[in-house]
Design a protein around this motif. Sequence first.
Motif, PDB file in Angstrom:
ATOM      1  N   ARG A  78     -56.619  54.105  28.014  1.00 20.11           N
ATOM      2  CA  ARG A  78     -55.650  53.512  27.986  1.00 20.11           C
ATOM      3  C   ARG A  78     -54.197  54.449  27.661  1.00 20.11           C
ATOM      4  O   ARG A  78     -53.407  54.530  28.125  1.00 20.11           O
ATOM      5  N   ARG A  79     -54.694  55.526  26.972  1.00 19.43           N
ATOM      6  CA  ARG A  79     -53.601  56.612  26.288  1.00 19.43           C
ATOM      7  C   ARG A  79     -53.024  57.189  27.917  1.00 19.43           C
ATOM      8  O   ARG A  79     -52.035  57.897  27.761  1.00 19.43           O
ATOM      9  N   GLY A  80     -53.974  57.614  28.719  1.00 23.40           N
ATOM     10  CA  GLY A  80     -53.760  58.298  29.700  1.00 23.40           C
ATOM     11  C   GLY A  80     -52.685  57.613  30.800  1.00 23.40           C
ATOM     12  O   GLY A  80     -52.362  58.372  32.052  1.00 23.40           O
ATOM     13  N   ARG A  81     -52.368  56.302  30.755  1.00 21.85           N
ATOM     14  CA  ARG A  81     -51.560  55.586  31.642  1.00 21.85           C
ATOM     15  C   ARG A  81     -49.734  56.008  31.483  1.00 21.85           C
ATOM     16  O   ARG A  81     -49.573  56.206  30.211  1.00 21.85           O
ATOM     17  N   ALA A  82     -49.360  56.445  32.571  1.00 29.69           N
ATOM     18  CA  ALA A  82     -47.900  56.458  32.487  1.00 29.69           C
ATOM     19  C   ALA A  82     -47.005  55.227  32.348  1.00 29.69           C
ATOM     20  O   ALA A  82     -47.733  54.241  32.710  1.00 29.69           O
ATOM     21  N   PRO A  83     -45.847  55.411  31.918  1.00 31.31           N
ATOM     22  CA  PRO A  83     -45.129  54.162  31.860  1.00 31.31           C
ATOM     23  C   PRO A  83     -45.041  53.143  32.809  1.00 31.31           C
ATOM     24  O   PRO A  83     -45.436  52.006  33.108  1.00 31.31           O
ATOM     25  N   LYS A  84     -44.663  53.877  34.334  1.00 32.40           N
ATOM     26  CA  LYS A  84     -44.632  53.064  35.399  1.00 32.40           C
ATOM     27  C   LYS A  84     -46.185  52.432  35.770  1.00 32.40           C
ATOM     28  O   LYS A  84     -46.344  51.113  36.089  1.00 32.40           O
ATOM     29  N   ALA A  85     -47.032  53.240  35.390  1.00 34.65           N
ATOM     30  CA  ALA A  85     -48.520  52.633  35.913  1.00 34.65           C
ATOM     31  C   ALA A  85     -48.596  51.519  34.737  1.00 34.65           C
ATOM     32  O   ALA A  85     -49.464  50.311  35.457  1.00 34.65           O
ATOM     33  N   LEU A  86     -48.467  51.393  33.659  1.00 32.10           N
ATOM     34  CA  LEU A  86     -48.757  50.426  32.447  1.00 32.10           C
ATOM     35  C   LEU A  86     -47.822  49.196  33.104  1.00 32.10           C
ATOM     36  O   LEU A  86     -48.339  47.980  33.167  1.00 32.10           O
ATOM     37  N   ALA A  87     -46.639  49.478  33.295  1.00 35.79           N
ATOM     38  CA  ALA A  87     -45.597  48.380  33.909  1.00 35.79           C
ATOM     39  C   ALA A  87     -46.196  47.609  35.050  1.00 35.79           C
ATOM     40  O   ALA A  87     -46.403  46.342  35.232  1.00 35.79           O
ATOM     41  N   GLU A  88     -46.910  48.411  35.993  1.00 32.62           N
ATOM     42  CA  GLU A  88     -47.432  47.845  37.394  1.00 32.62           C
ATOM     43  C   GLU A  88     -48.846  47.164  37.003  1.00 32.62           C
ATOM     44  O   GLU A  88     -49.174  46.053  37.527  1.00 32.62           O
ATOM     45  N   GLU A  89     -49.658  47.666  36.089  1.00 32.78           N
ATOM     46  CA  GLU A  89     -50.766  46.883  35.544  1.00 32.78           C
ATOM     47  C   GLU A  89     -50.474  45.548  35.113  1.00 32.78           C
ATOM     48  O   GLU A  89     -50.683  44.354  35.363  1.00 32.78           O
TER      49      GLU A  89
END
Length: 508
Positions: A186-197
């Motif tokens: 979870r920690r490895g996700r960039a902000p845009k990647a989390l938003a897209e998830e």
Amino acid sequence: MNRLTAMSIGTSLLCSVIAAPLAAADRWSIGLTANDAAIEALIVPAAASAPTVLLIGGVQGPDASVDAVRREVAAFEKLAMADRRFRLMAIPLANPDATLLQFPPSGTAYRENAESHVLWRWIGIHAPDLVVIAGSGAPLATALSENAVGLVGRIPTRTVSTEAGILQSLSTPIPISDAHRELERRRGRAPKALAEELAKVYGHEFRQATYIEAMALIAQLRLGNTAEVLKLAEPYLNGSQDPFARPSQSALAAHLLFYQLAKRTGDARATKLVLRAANSGFTDDGAMREFMPLNGGWSDSVFMDIPILAAAGALSGERKYFDMAARHFAFMQKVVGRPDGLYRHQASSDAAWGRGNGFPALGLALTLTAFPKDHADYPALLAAFQRHMKALGPLQDENGMFREVLDYPGAYPEYSGTAMIATAMMRGIRKGWIDAATYQPIVDRAWQGILLRTASDGRLFDVAESTGTRGLTQKDYLRRAAILDADPRGGAFAMLFATEMAGLGADE
């Protein structure tokens, strides 16, 4: 060895000790018992790459295991950092009132089976590599080893006697736990990647014009998913549905979506909807009302009522909307503002509810974004925002979160309020309203807290349920249900935070 040499070596050793002092344990309040007593943890650091061991005592109440755990922590603290084979977390007295525990817990967190929920969820979100329970605790040990704790992962657990040498007896290396591995992912996700998830789960409905759905759709716009958002908004734009058919605060705030559509597409129909909603602040003859009539007396109003007025002013160029925004803010300050810069949620209690402060934080940030700097009331609005940020900063907890009741130690760290407050701070940093050197570390810690509490399937960790009624006491706020699941409100504000962190809201 001559005397001079001996003195030199002694001085060198002394300097070494002074340069690298032993790191003592930090004390954290991790939750509340059913009787509102604090449950505390001790944290002793080690090298960043070291595994984490959690040592627990007092599972069945105050007994010999409590002293055993404290003794082990005291001995571990005395070790030099280089000699610490793992980071130590310890809960000496896990069950202060000796209540009956159940794992995994049932009932509503943290209102029912409070101690069980506190322990279960705190252990899960901190994801140690090994849990060691001193004394009795076999049911907890089994549950931790066999279940995805707090929706995170399994954690190897063992029970031991209370004899001295518990930590010394642990063999190394200690393998990384499933829970720890999931948090690292979870920690490895960039902000845009989390938003897209999150965008796969939230922001696909607008059957009712509510602020929750609108915030998720604004985040979808930021991600470039304009066509889908326009399709959902079209029934309101073409008049087949009325977004203000049932006037409410939530419906007012939902019009912020139409504001974004008007800005992005130039659609005059969206502008017309924004102006109609904002005109609820004026009488039939065009005079400003004393306050926005749907406010309800809650701090929510700083988010629900005021930004849409500023949006109407920005679209129309008419100063009256900014005047009304400033008037209503001054009114709400008298109702819900506290002398310390925080906000009570409503007049029935002075409790600084977490999301009840997220609303004015984000509401003022959105208002200031659209508000003209040459307006006479701009300095007062900016000062209020800065005062609020200053009051909030010191209340962030050890893990980057803001609590369900902000200034109540042991209140649970709450997801949605943290996302809202951090979004407001990030906007304030980008706009130059607050000092980046002071507030960026706060935002970064909050981002880590939200990141770890967001599963890839959209399930979220400890989102407070709606208050939904007046007359609440501080106890009521402390015991609002903490949702551990998918939640549209938490998802929407997390999407806003993630897109703000990614710089996708910078042009708003």
